[in-house]
Design a protein around this motif. Sequence first.
Motif, short mmCIF file in Angstrom:
data_model
loop_
_atom_site.label_atom_id
_atom_site.label_comp_id
_atom_site.label_asym_id
_atom_site.label_seq_id
_atom_site.Cartn_x
_atom_site.Cartn_y
_atom_site.Cartn_z
N GLY A 1 19.18 1.16 7.73
CA GLY A 1 19.45 -0.11 7.06
C GLY A 1 19.46 -0.01 5.55
O GLY A 1 19.70 -1.00 4.87
N LEU A 2 19.18 1.17 5.02
CA LEU A 2 19.20 1.33 3.57
C LEU A 2 20.63 1.42 3.04
O LEU A 2 20.86 1.24 1.85
N GLY A 3 21.57 1.70 3.91
CA GLY A 3 22.98 1.62 3.55
C GLY A 3 23.60 2.90 3.04
O GLY A 3 24.33 3.56 3.76
N THR A 4 23.32 3.26 1.80
CA THR A 4 23.99 4.41 1.19
C THR A 4 23.01 5.53 0.87
O THR A 4 21.81 5.31 0.78
N ASP A 5 23.58 6.70 0.65
CA ASP A 5 22.77 7.85 0.26
C ASP A 5 21.98 7.53 -1.01
O ASP A 5 20.80 7.88 -1.12
N GLU A 6 22.65 6.91 -1.96
CA GLU A 6 22.01 6.61 -3.24
C GLU A 6 20.83 5.65 -3.08
O GLU A 6 19.78 5.85 -3.67
N THR A 7 21.00 4.63 -2.26
CA THR A 7 19.89 3.69 -2.01
C THR A 7 18.73 4.41 -1.35
O THR A 7 17.57 4.18 -1.69
N LEU A 8 19.04 5.29 -0.42
CA LEU A 8 18.00 6.07 0.25
C LEU A 8 17.28 6.97 -0.75
O LEU A 8 16.05 7.03 -0.76
N ARG A 9 18.03 7.65 -1.60
CA ARG A 9 17.42 8.52 -2.60
C ARG A 9 16.50 7.73 -3.54
O ARG A 9 15.42 8.19 -3.88
N HIS B 1 9.03 5.46 -3.68
CA HIS B 1 7.85 5.40 -2.80
C HIS B 1 7.18 6.75 -2.55
O HIS B 1 5.97 6.80 -2.34
N LEU B 2 7.98 7.82 -2.52
CA LEU B 2 7.44 9.12 -2.13
C LEU B 2 7.49 10.17 -3.24
O LEU B 2 6.90 11.24 -3.10
N GLY B 3 8.22 9.87 -4.30
CA GLY B 3 8.30 10.81 -5.41
C GLY B 3 9.04 12.09 -5.07
O GLY B 3 8.77 13.14 -5.66
N ARG C 1 11.66 4.35 8.79
CA ARG C 1 12.66 4.71 9.79
C ARG C 1 13.52 5.87 9.30
O ARG C 1 13.82 6.80 10.06
N ALA C 2 13.93 5.83 8.04
CA ALA C 2 14.74 6.92 7.47
C ALA C 2 13.98 8.24 7.50
O ALA C 2 14.56 9.29 7.80
N GLN C 3 12.70 8.21 7.20
CA GLN C 3 11.89 9.42 7.26
C GLN C 3 11.92 10.02 8.66
O GLN C 3 12.11 11.22 8.82
N GLN C 4 11.75 9.18 9.66
CA GLN C 4 11.76 9.66 11.04
C GLN C 4 13.13 10.21 11.42
O GLN C 4 13.23 11.26 12.05
N LEU C 5 14.17 9.52 11.01
CA LEU C 5 15.53 9.99 11.31
C LEU C 5 15.79 11.35 10.68
O LEU C 5 16.38 12.24 11.32
N LEU C 6 15.35 11.54 9.44
CA LEU C 6 15.53 12.84 8.78
C LEU C 6 14.80 13.94 9.53
O LEU C 6 15.33 15.04 9.72
#
Length: 103
Positions: free
Chosen positions: A67-75, A81-83, A48-53
């Motif tokens: 739903g990942l919450g913070t920038d740091e969690t997303l990073r 997962h994606l390197g 979902r985050a990939q699509q939003l970006l």
Amino acid sequence: MLADPAADHSLPAMAAAATVSTRHLTRLFRTELHTTPARWVERVRLNRAQQLLLDGHSVTSAAHHSGLGTDETLRRAFARHLGTTPTDYRRRFATTRPPHTPA
């Protein structure tokens, strides 16, 4: 989960929705999806985050709405997962989408 990745998808919440015990839900995930519920939830949220970006959201907005919450969690999820980073992902893949043309 797929309709609202940012909602509460803790193991107890998912087990209650499926009307099974948390232990049984964990077994079902292992048997059917070959993963854990937590890893599956993270992957759905990452997708979902990939699509939003790619749709133009900021990293902060994508983290929150996925739903990942913070920038740091997303990073960290992107790195695991994606390197890559969310910013590099958007830079690399947003240009492959056709330009938006107003109606």
